[in-house]
Scaffold this active site. Structure first.
Site, PDB file in Angstrom:
ATOM      1  N   ASP A  94      78.339  34.718  -4.942  1.00  0.00           N
ATOM      2  CA  ASP A  94      79.112  33.565  -4.298  1.00  0.00           C
ATOM      3  C   ASP A  94      78.112  32.445  -3.879  1.00  0.00           C
ATOM      4  O   ASP A  94      78.401  31.675  -3.036  1.00  0.00           O
ATOM      5  CB  ASP A  94      79.896  34.309  -3.283  1.00  0.00           C
ATOM      6  CG  ASP A  94      80.866  35.106  -3.453  1.00  0.00           C
ATOM      7  OD1 ASP A  94      81.496  34.661  -4.582  1.00  0.00           O
ATOM      8  OD2 ASP A  94      81.161  36.143  -2.856  1.00  0.00           O
ATOM      9  N   ASP A 151      86.875  36.535  -8.834  1.00  0.00           N
ATOM     10  CA  ASP A 151      86.620  35.334  -7.850  1.00  0.00           C
ATOM     11  C   ASP A 151      85.303  34.533  -8.569  1.00  0.00           C
ATOM     12  O   ASP A 151      85.176  33.296  -8.282  1.00  0.00           O
ATOM     13  CB  ASP A 151      86.061  35.705  -6.656  1.00  0.00           C
ATOM     14  CG  ASP A 151      86.935  36.926  -5.929  1.00  0.00           C
ATOM     15  OD1 ASP A 151      87.486  37.805  -6.875  1.00  0.00           O
ATOM     16  OD2 ASP A 151      86.959  37.125  -4.650  1.00  0.00           O
TER      17      ASP A 151
HETATM   18  N1  GLY Z   1      85.675  35.858  -2.755  1.00  0.00           N
HETATM   19  C1  GLY Z   1      86.360  36.934  -1.760  1.00  0.00           C
HETATM   20  C2  GLY Z   1      87.510  36.707  -1.345  1.00  0.00           C
HETATM   21  O1  GLY Z   1      88.329  36.128  -1.874  1.00  0.00           O
HETATM   22  O2  GLY Z   1      87.934  37.500  -0.252  1.00  0.00           O
END
Ligand code: GLY
Length: 369
Positions: A94, A151
């Site tokens: 992330d 994601d």
């Molecule tokens: N990327 C983690 C979420 O969307 O909760």
């Protein structure tokens, strides 16, 4: 007379400008608002994946208003995020979300050289997570060495950008390999996507699907659908391979078929009938992805669907009052785990609502480009 979208942006800017002071005083990066104040993430301090959305919001509002308060506040948060390079071990895939919307936005909008250096540092960290078996590793737990998640399609933008900024094709090449694996293993016949696929970290062979933040095995976690939609649209815009555009359109068709009558979005498209569990963050992200898709294809119907979502959010779930700091209500972090928030204001919902409105007003600074 401002139209309703311009009016909404003015109201967001006014409310965030007023409430941001509490975050400055507390020295935090906000994650959500509760009890009349901004509060920080429940996990991992400033290394938690959502840290980029606050500075991203500031850059959006700086673009909208020109008010230097937002620039200063973006940089305050950017400094807290770059301090996290020192801890390193808590950072994961992330870094895309975290550093594109902070350092990346700063470098893009002001030309700041240190911000660009920090952006490339983050891109190198993401590259370091690539497993040559064919995927980017999502998380750090020893029992999740082979996990990849939908994601990550959003985080790939960091790699496209690093290749563009340095002239080195390696970043883009790794992004394309991961996107191809995601296309092959996550996209289902019906246009929905899985949240988590576990691979054998030695061979790259598929081991199994995990339900992740959705309702259950094989279900359709709506935020995951939105990440896939927007992520594949971005993959097409950077890599220019039609297969990514086709994937984005299939995911978009499935997503838009599930938008509720009131324009809101259920947390999972397979949740039990009558279960009132909404995730407005998913709708806000999809409203951005659909507008990107409209821009890439020239197909206005995707933009109309985006308007349906934004109108639903503004009509039913925009909190303009003084009690809470944020805007968007009824955001849900995860179907089964309420620890990170259920039916509450969560900041990245506000971020994507703001980005969607900026796109509708023709003022989006394109922070994912
Ligand atoms: N990327 C983690 C979420 O969307 O909760």
């Amino acid at each position: 007379m401002p139209n309703r979208y311009e009016e909404a942006l003015n109201r967001i800017a006014e409310k965030i400008r007023r409430t941001a002071e509490t975050a400055v005083e507390a020295g935090i990066i906000p994650y959500k608002s509760a009890g009349g104040q901004w509060i920080t993430s429940p996990y991992d301090g400033n290394s938690w994946w959502t840290g980029g959305f606050w500075p991203g919001m500031m850059w959006q509002l700086y673009t909208w208003t020109g008010d230097v308060f937002f620039l200063d506040e973006a940089r305050r948060a950017e400094k807290l995020l770059t301090d996290e390079f020192r801890t390193f071990r808590r950072l994961n895939h992330d870094v895309g979300f975290m550093y594109l919307l902070s350092c990346g936005a700063d470098a893009k909008l002001t030309g700041d050289e240190q911000a660009e250096t920090d952006l490339l540092h983050a891109a190198s960290l993401l590259m370091g997570r690539f497993n040559p078996a064919g995927f980017i590793r999502a998380w750090n737990e020893p029992d999740r060495v082979g996990y990849a998640i939908i994601d990550c399609m959003m985080n790939l933008t960091l790699l496209y950008r690093a290749s563009r900024d340095t002239g080195d094709p390696r970043f883009r090449r790794v992004a394309a390999i991961h996107a191809d694996t995601t296309l092959r293993e996550f996209l289902r016949e019906n246009g929905s996507v899985s949240h988590i696929i576990e691979f054998d970290p030695e061979t790259g062979n598929r081991v199994q699907e995990h339900p992740g933040q959705g309702y259950g095995p094989g279900s359709q976690w709506s935020r995951g659908q939105a990440w896939g939609l927007y992520g594949f649209a971005l993959a097409y815009s950077h890599l220019r391979n039609e297969k990514y555009l086709e994937a984005a359109e299939r995911i978009a068709a499935n997503f838009t078929a599930h938008i509720r009558e009131d324009g809101l979005t259920d947390c999972d498209f397979c949740q039990p009938a009558g279960e009132e569990r909404i995730d407005n963050i998913a709708g806000a992200i999809a409203a951005c992805g659909l507008q990107k898709l409209a821009a890439l294809t020239g197909n206005e119907s995707w933009k109309n669907q985006a308007r349906r979502l934004v109108d639903g959010l503004l009509d039913n779930c925009a909190d303009w009052g003084g009690e809470h700091c944020g805007i968007l209500t009824r955001c849900t972090a995860s179907y089964h785990d309420d620890g990170a928030g259920r039916h509450t204001n969560i900041l990245y919902g506000d971020y994507f609502l703001t980005e969607a409105l900026m796109k509708l007003c023709g003022r989006d600074p394109e922070l994912w480009s």
